[in-house]
Design an enzyme around this catalytic site. Sequence first.
Site, PDB file in Angstrom:
ATOM      1  N   HIS A 112     -34.673 -30.764  13.872  1.00 38.62           N
ATOM      2  CA  HIS A 112     -33.867 -29.817  13.098  1.00 38.62           C
ATOM      3  C   HIS A 112     -34.073 -28.425  13.681  1.00 38.62           C
ATOM      4  CE1 HIS A 112     -32.787 -32.587   9.729  1.00 38.62           C
ATOM      5  NE2 HIS A 112     -33.867 -33.213  10.184  1.00 38.62           N
TER       6      HIS A 112
ATOM      7  N   GLN B  57     -26.985 -32.020   4.491  1.00 40.41           N
ATOM      8  CA  GLN B  57     -28.309 -32.031   3.856  1.00 40.41           C
ATOM      9  C   GLN B  57     -28.251 -32.162   2.326  1.00 40.41           C
ATOM     10  OE1 GLN B  57     -32.028 -30.773   5.086  1.00 40.41           O
ATOM     11  NE2 GLN B  57     -32.089 -32.123   3.320  1.00 40.41           N
TER      12      GLN B  57
ATOM     13  N   GLU C 193     -34.931 -42.471   3.522  1.00 44.53           N
ATOM     14  CA  GLU C 193     -36.170 -41.695   3.661  1.00 44.53           C
ATOM     15  C   GLU C 193     -36.813 -41.626   2.288  1.00 44.53           C
ATOM     16  OE1 GLU C 193     -35.835 -37.708   5.178  1.00 44.53           O
ATOM     17  OE2 GLU C 193     -37.986 -37.536   5.531  1.00 44.53           O
TER      18      GLU C 193
ATOM     19  N   ASP D 185     -38.826 -34.250  14.396  1.00 43.11           N
ATOM     20  CA  ASP D 185     -38.195 -33.978  13.107  1.00 43.11           C
ATOM     21  C   ASP D 185     -38.326 -32.516  12.688  1.00 43.11           C
ATOM     22  OD1 ASP D 185     -36.780 -34.328  10.787  1.00 43.11           O
ATOM     23  OD2 ASP D 185     -38.216 -35.631   9.792  1.00 43.11           O
TER      24      ASP D 185
HETATM   25 FE   FE2 Z   1     -34.686 -35.133   9.657  1.00 45.46          FE
END
Ligand code: FE2
Length: 427
Positions: free
Chosen positions: A59, A152, A213, A309
């Site tokens: 990210h 997101q 997740e 990540d």
């Molecule tokens: Fe991610």
Amino acid sequence: MLELIVRNANLPDGRKGIDIAVENGRIAAVGPRLPMQANREIDATGYLATPPFVDSHFHLDSTLSYGRPRVNESGTLLEGIQVWGELKAHLTAENIKARAEELCGWAIARGTLAIRSHVDVSDERLLAVRALLELREEIKPYIDLQLVAFPQDGYFRHGPNAANLERALDMGVDVVGGIPHFERTREEGAASIKALCELAAERNLRVDMHCDESDDPSSRYIETLTYHTQRLGLHGRVTGSHLTSMHSMDNYYVSKLIPLMAEAQMHVVANPLINITLQGRHDTYPKRRGMTRVKELMDAGINVAFGHDALMDPWYSFGSHDMLEVAHMGLHVAQMTGVHQMKQIFAAVTANGAKMLGLEGYGLEPGCHADLVVLQAGSPQEALRLKPARLFVIRRGTVIAQTPPVVSRVELADKTFDVDFRFNGKT
Ligand code: FE2
């Protein structure tokens, strides 16, 4: 005259004493004692030369924002999302680009020359999209940067996101993202996967979703993602990122799921640093590790790559963008310490990522781009153990980063000697 020859290197496949000759930015020849001359020669005797590291999940829009506007006090995923929401109000395109650019410098120094970065589209102004699209073009000579349109705050859950995501794709973002486990209901999660996969099929794009997740074993969106991949003929073009709920799933169900994933040629990304940090937070003891089933997925022939990540952002307050640190953690969490397994782990931060991103000309064969990294270690196993200095980082035949060998001088009363932690097998 050739541009460059790297002499006497060890290669990841175990070959030793190999020369790599470079012409016009591509690898011209690979073999022992090549009878050629070059403008520059690098002596790699005893050192590993590898294709560059690939970060398959990152990210860039949030990286290096640690402490802004406040730190994540609890260190949890949900507070991270909250802090990111607070920061978004203060973001500017210049600020995002400057932080992302700084991170790319770190990546180059670490020998990571390809990054797939998700970019949050939950913002009407699409500041992060604009900033990272600019950076993608500017950094192209050095890093292959692939961008994923990432809703997101949810594709359906945040009303404007469906339109924002399409706008981001119109602007040139490469890959369709998603976050089905964050939608309001199970049905909306599944519907988001269907809509996003159809969008990708229409536009002939790849898909990479944050998927499952969660520690909730009933989070089974990977099943839906696999189904639509199969249905729409997107074989080999779809990635399930994280898949942490697979850690907690019932073994019987997984025995049905993994073959379906293999059939659809799904790619999987595990993010070991983040998974081991953020998952299992509601557990007391025993506490689950939360990383997906890397070993079982690889054994089924599924392409598994690793990502960093997050790094110095609302979710993770550590890291220096070292993919060997990621691999080291992955190896431990997955307990993949077998001889072949260590090679598989090294591939998860190199060749497997390249395959997932669809990079052209990646590798050390003649004809490939002359992109390689010389490490202060003799083998992939030693590289995993030491996370050593990247002595030379080479892009298209040009050295773009160097680090001198790291050696400690030990000075005792009766003797002085050097230590570099290499294991030479002497007793
Ligand atoms: Fe991610």
